[in-house]
Design an enzyme around this catalytic site. Sequence first.
Site, short mmCIF file in Angstrom:
data_model
loop_
_atom_site.label_atom_id
_atom_site.label_comp_id
_atom_site.label_asym_id
_atom_site.label_seq_id
_atom_site.Cartn_x
_atom_site.Cartn_y
_atom_site.Cartn_z
N THR A 87 -0.69 14.85 -20.72
CA THR A 87 -0.12 13.53 -20.45
C THR A 87 -0.98 12.49 -21.16
O THR A 87 -2.18 12.39 -20.91
CB THR A 87 -0.09 13.25 -18.94
N HIS A 110 5.66 7.38 -17.25
CA HIS A 110 4.83 7.64 -16.07
C HIS A 110 5.47 7.04 -14.80
O HIS A 110 4.78 6.54 -13.91
CB HIS A 110 3.43 7.08 -16.28
N ASP A 154 11.64 12.11 -17.92
CA ASP A 154 11.37 11.82 -16.51
C ASP A 154 11.29 10.32 -16.33
O ASP A 154 11.02 9.57 -17.27
CB ASP A 154 10.11 12.53 -16.02
N GLY A 155 11.55 9.89 -15.09
CA GLY A 155 11.52 8.46 -14.76
C GLY A 155 12.83 8.00 -14.14
O GLY A 155 13.85 7.91 -14.83
N GLY A 156 12.81 7.77 -12.84
CA GLY A 156 13.97 7.16 -12.17
C GLY A 156 15.05 8.14 -11.74
O GLY A 156 16.09 7.70 -11.24
N GLY A 197 9.70 13.13 -10.00
CA GLY A 197 8.43 12.80 -9.38
C GLY A 197 8.63 12.32 -7.95
O GLY A 197 8.61 13.11 -7.00
C1 FMN Z 1 2.21 9.21 -6.88
C2 FMN Z 1 2.37 9.65 -8.30
C3 FMN Z 1 1.34 10.36 -8.92
C4 FMN Z 1 1.47 10.78 -10.24
N1 FMN Z 1 0.47 11.54 -10.82
C5 FMN Z 1 0.64 12.03 -12.06
C6 FMN Z 1 -0.32 12.91 -12.62
O1 FMN Z 1 -1.33 13.21 -12.00
N2 FMN Z 1 -0.08 13.40 -13.86
C7 FMN Z 1 1.04 13.08 -14.60
O2 FMN Z 1 1.22 13.56 -15.71
N3 FMN Z 1 1.96 12.25 -14.07
C8 FMN Z 1 1.80 11.74 -12.84
N4 FMN Z 1 2.77 10.93 -12.30
C9 FMN Z 1 3.98 10.66 -13.08
C10 FMN Z 1 5.05 11.73 -12.82
O3 FMN Z 1 4.70 12.98 -13.35
C11 FMN Z 1 6.39 11.32 -13.45
O4 FMN Z 1 6.18 10.98 -14.80
C12 FMN Z 1 7.05 10.15 -12.71
O5 FMN Z 1 6.84 10.23 -11.32
C13 FMN Z 1 8.55 10.16 -13.00
O6 FMN Z 1 9.18 9.07 -12.40
P1 FMN Z 1 9.93 9.16 -10.98
O7 FMN Z 1 8.87 9.14 -9.94
O8 FMN Z 1 10.76 7.93 -10.97
O9 FMN Z 1 10.72 10.45 -10.97
C14 FMN Z 1 2.65 10.47 -10.98
C15 FMN Z 1 3.68 9.76 -10.36
C16 FMN Z 1 3.55 9.35 -9.04
C17 FMN Z 1 4.69 8.61 -8.39
#
Ligand code: FMN
Length: 390
Positions: A156, A278, A309-311, A332
């Site tokens: 990432t 993210h 990813d996202g949303g 996520g």
């Molecule tokens: C609480 C939280 C912690 C996260 N921690 C990481 C992480 O440690 N590594 C990473 O690659 N992405 C991390 N992400 C991003 C998620 O992998 C992903 O890209 C994101 O949640 C997608 O959006 P969504 O929550 O709307 O599905 C995190 C997201 C959240 C909400």
Amino acid sequence: MANKWFETVAVAQRRAKKHLPASVYGAVIGGAEAGHTIKDNIAAFGELGFAPLTAGLPATREMATNVMGQDISLPVLISPTGVQAVHPDGEVAVARAAAARGTAMGLSSFASKPIEDVIAANPKLFFQMYWVGGRDEMQLRMERARKAGAVGIIVTLDWSFSFGRDWGSPRIPEKMTFQEMLRQAPSVAVRPAYLYQWLRNGVVPDLTVPNLPVGGAPAPTFFGAYGQWAGTTPPSWEDVAWLRSQWTGPFMVKGITRIDEAKRAIDAGATAISVSNHGGNNLDGTPATIRLLPDIATAVGDQVEVLLDGGVRRGGDVVKALALGAKAVLIGRAYLWGLGANGQAGVENVLDLMRSSIDACLLGLGRSSISELTPDDLVIPPGFSRRLGH
Ligand SMILES: Cc1cc2nc3c(=O)[nH]c(=O)nc-3n(C[C@H](O)[C@H](O)[C@H](O)COP(=O)(O)O)c2cc1C
């Protein structure tokens, strides 16, 4: 006993909000600055419509696929998140749920459970790495993942250490000490079921990151590790290509939003990319990933597996992403709400909802397989997409 099944992710989120202490709930909400990106990730899916058919619909629909060498029963994977403190079983519960529903999982290097325990629950596991501490440390960390049996790596790259939110940030302690428990007592005391869950397991959330230390060092605290990461020189594309060369299996670059960087990831040897901002936790003002996907997918063709990813909160969102060129999506917050609402069963509930609503969309669109989806299945308003870095 009350039926804990929920009918949509929004219902799971409301239940998680009731169950979790405000600081834990706030950590999952996340977002950055004014929240433009986190809101756009959701709003943009709402701007897209469907073009349904009526008669002649397929009697059966197929949604199994393969991502980074893993056969999965639906085009939805678990995105890596540090699920510190949402549930005592944390990533192990998520891994069990993903395995029960036939899908793969990314495990964050900031996760709360050791990779060996998580792989025991789901062997379809990709280990997610941030660039922390330089090449030697990265190699040792990767070596541990290899020994543990990880079937792929996710690197990432998009974190920019932004902090501060207009709606306020949750209090995350350095360590869950007795003093800290007393300080948080008012918010935890009004969540007795949450407190009981932890007490029954005989632990308090310890907020350490067991997958980050190398050479047998003890697990650092979340903030200790975060500090080391913030002090590390960010990687160049040469570093990314070097990291890729150290891993013989599938390798994903997560955090791509631009066409030029999608191509650089391919040049670095990536098997897959995730078009990702993210989840809006990062550089606020980055467009919704679903707006960025169509041009990236067109530009790279089949040189690399394209994920998004996202949303993503429902099966309809998954179908929209697939119609615009994604092979699969990562979720996520959707599964974190499920985990917060009902543990492993809650994550299974979320994956079941995704499956049934993907199926309903395929039926309504007259498609017998996810592989048949195209942009013609959608109503796309003029000016919807954003093209970056071409
Ligand atoms: C609480 C939280 C912690 C996260 N921690 C990481 C992480 O440690 N590594 C990473 O690659 N992405 C991390 N992400 C991003 C998620 O992998 C992903 O890209 C994101 O949640 C997608 O959006 P969504 O929550 O709307 O599905 C995190 C997201 C959240 C909400």
